[in-house]
Scaffold this motif. Sequence first.
Motif, PDB file in Angstrom:
ATOM      1  N   TYR A 100       0.851  -1.193   0.000  1.00  0.00           N
ATOM      2  CA  TYR A 100       0.000   0.000   0.000  1.00  0.00           C
ATOM      3  C   TYR A 100       0.883   1.238   0.000  1.00  0.00           C
ATOM      4  N   LEU A 101       0.271   2.387  -0.285  1.00  0.00           N
ATOM      5  CA  LEU A 101       0.954   3.669  -0.300  1.00  0.00           C
ATOM      6  C   LEU A 101       0.459   4.490   0.882  1.00  0.00           C
ATOM      7  N   ALA A 102       1.371   4.887   1.766  1.00  0.00           N
ATOM      8  CA  ALA A 102       1.037   5.728   2.914  1.00  0.00           C
ATOM      9  C   ALA A 102       1.437   7.166   2.607  1.00  0.00           C
ATOM     10  N   VAL A 103       0.498   8.086   2.743  1.00  0.00           N
ATOM     11  CA  VAL A 103       0.737   9.508   2.492  1.00  0.00           C
ATOM     12  C   VAL A 103       0.719  10.229   3.830  1.00  0.00           C
ATOM     13  N   LEU A 104       1.862  10.819   4.227  1.00  0.00           N
ATOM     14  CA  LEU A 104       1.969  11.537   5.495  1.00  0.00           C
ATOM     15  C   LEU A 104       1.677  13.015   5.289  1.00  0.00           C
ATOM     16  N   GLY A 164       3.743  24.379  11.450  1.00  0.00           N
ATOM     17  CA  GLY A 164       5.048  24.859  11.910  1.00  0.00           C
ATOM     18  C   GLY A 164       6.156  23.841  11.848  1.00  0.00           C
ATOM     19  N   GLU A 165       5.845  22.592  11.467  1.00  0.00           N
ATOM     20  CA  GLU A 165       6.875  21.548  11.466  1.00  0.00           C
ATOM     21  C   GLU A 165       7.190  21.123  10.028  1.00  0.00           C
ATOM     22  N   HIS A 166       7.694  19.905   9.852  1.00  0.00           N
ATOM     23  CA  HIS A 166       8.097  19.436   8.531  1.00  0.00           C
ATOM     24  C   HIS A 166       8.177  17.922   8.551  1.00  0.00           C
ATOM     25  N   LEU A 167       8.278  17.342   7.378  1.00  0.00           N
ATOM     26  CA  LEU A 167       8.222  15.885   7.277  1.00  0.00           C
ATOM     27  C   LEU A 167       9.456  15.209   7.862  1.00  0.00           C
ATOM     28  N   GLY A 168      10.544  15.945   8.021  1.00  0.00           N
ATOM     29  CA  GLY A 168      11.750  15.360   8.589  1.00  0.00           C
ATOM     30  C   GLY A 168      11.585  14.877  10.018  1.00  0.00           C
ATOM     31  N   ARG A 169      10.530  15.304  10.698  1.00  0.00           N
ATOM     32  CA  ARG A 169      10.281  14.867  12.074  1.00  0.00           C
ATOM     33  C   ARG A 169       9.586  13.500  12.131  1.00  0.00           C
ATOM     34  N   TYR A 170       9.319  12.898  10.984  1.00  0.00           N
ATOM     35  CA  TYR A 170       8.532  11.670  10.948  1.00  0.00           C
ATOM     36  C   TYR A 170       9.354  10.449  10.546  1.00  0.00           C
ATOM     37  N   CYS A 196       5.120   8.513   1.217  1.00  0.00           N
ATOM     38  CA  CYS A 196       5.437   9.800   0.589  1.00  0.00           C
ATOM     39  C   CYS A 196       4.800  10.923   1.395  1.00  0.00           C
ATOM     40  N   GLY A 197       5.236  12.139   1.107  1.00  0.00           N
ATOM     41  CA  GLY A 197       4.690  13.312   1.772  1.00  0.00           C
ATOM     42  C   GLY A 197       5.361  14.565   1.258  1.00  0.00           C
ATOM     43  N   VAL A 198       4.853  15.700   1.687  1.00  0.00           N
ATOM     44  CA  VAL A 198       5.431  16.993   1.320  1.00  0.00           C
ATOM     45  C   VAL A 198       5.666  17.829   2.571  1.00  0.00           C
ATOM     46  N   ASP A 199       6.529  18.830   2.435  1.00  0.00           N
ATOM     47  CA  ASP A 199       6.537  19.959   3.356  1.00  0.00           C
ATOM     48  C   ASP A 199       5.546  20.967   2.790  1.00  0.00           C
ATOM     49  N   PRO A 213      -3.454   0.486  -2.929  1.00  0.00           N
ATOM     50  CA  PRO A 213      -4.401   1.288  -2.162  1.00  0.00           C
ATOM     51  C   PRO A 213      -3.655   2.385  -1.398  1.00  0.00           C
ATOM     52  N   VAL A 214      -4.335   3.506  -1.178  1.00  0.00           N
ATOM     53  CA  VAL A 214      -3.719   4.678  -0.554  1.00  0.00           C
ATOM     54  C   VAL A 214      -4.293   4.877   0.850  1.00  0.00           C
ATOM     55  N   VAL A 215      -3.398   5.007   1.829  1.00  0.00           N
ATOM     56  CA  VAL A 215      -3.769   5.308   3.216  1.00  0.00           C
ATOM     57  C   VAL A 215      -3.182   6.666   3.562  1.00  0.00           C
ATOM     58  N   MET A 216      -4.020   7.630   3.921  1.00  0.00           N
ATOM     59  CA  MET A 216      -3.544   8.965   4.282  1.00  0.00           C
ATOM     60  C   MET A 216      -3.506   9.101   5.792  1.00  0.00           C
ATOM     61  N   ILE A 217      -2.387   9.652   6.307  1.00  0.00           N
ATOM     62  CA  ILE A 217      -2.166   9.798   7.744  1.00  0.00           C
ATOM     63  C   ILE A 217      -1.839  11.258   8.020  1.00  0.00           C
ATOM     64  N   GLY A 218      -2.743  11.967   8.690  1.00  0.00           N
ATOM     65  CA  GLY A 218      -2.554  13.391   8.947  1.00  0.00           C
ATOM     66  C   GLY A 218      -2.504  13.699  10.423  1.00  0.00           C
TER      67      GLY A 218
END
Length: 272
Positions: free
Chosen positions: A28-32, A37-43, A58-61, A100-105
């Motif tokens: 599956y594809l996980a989208v963070l 105020g933060e960024h993806l580097g903290r994950y 995958c994810g974006v700043d 399938p895509v799983v989004m995690i926010g």
Amino acid sequence: MATVRQWEFAGRHGAVAAYSWTRPEPRYLAVLVHGYGEHLGRYGHVVRALLGHGAAVCGVDHTGHGESAGERVLIEDFEDVVADVHTLVADARADHPALPVVMIGHSMGGMIAARYAQLHGRDLAALVLSGPVLGRWAALEALLGLEEIPDVPIDPATLSRDPAVGEAYAADPLVWHGPFKPPTVRAFDRCIAAVNEHGSLGGLPTLWVHGEDDRLVPLEGTRGGIEAIRGADLTERVYPGARHEVFNETNAAEVLADVTAFVDRVLGAPAR
């Protein structure tokens, strides 16, 4: 062995920094979707857990955050941020069309992910909301009433019971430590209202995780927002004593295990 890629694409308000981590034969594809105020580097630890569970990640700043362009933490319309995330998902799905895509926010990212699900729910197999800014956010109401927003940074101690989390946050040069911008405050207010007004997520399987002792985005304020979007398949996990960043809490392993168990329930457990 994961393959890491970093690139940029043209977002609604300048270059958006995007990241992906791939592994052999992902299921599956996980989208963070990160918070304010933060960024993806903290994950990094979240990425590793998901990779180990069989995901490509995958994810974006977001614009004005991390390595992306734009005035720091200035967001004038969260619909533009949702559009940037949609661009990322389209790119990732081109590489993994069958997954399938799983989004995690998380936090602000939970609000963005909920709005994304309302607009593009057919793209998603499942949704995870961590301490989402939904419903009634008392801090936002207080800021909306101010003529001038005070320069009071987020107290790092409110993030986690683990002092090292707050220390790393305070020392991180890519984290914003200044005040909210008035246009961003107004954009939050409009987006929360839009999520509330749009209503149910229908049959989309959704997991809501929240710290019982979340002082940044208090549990009871969010609960009303969850009720506004509640669909036919909602799972709730509230962690006693946990603060805002449940993925960075002292029981983070439990939280991540709940996330992966939820994904297995939705997608089916991996073959042994």
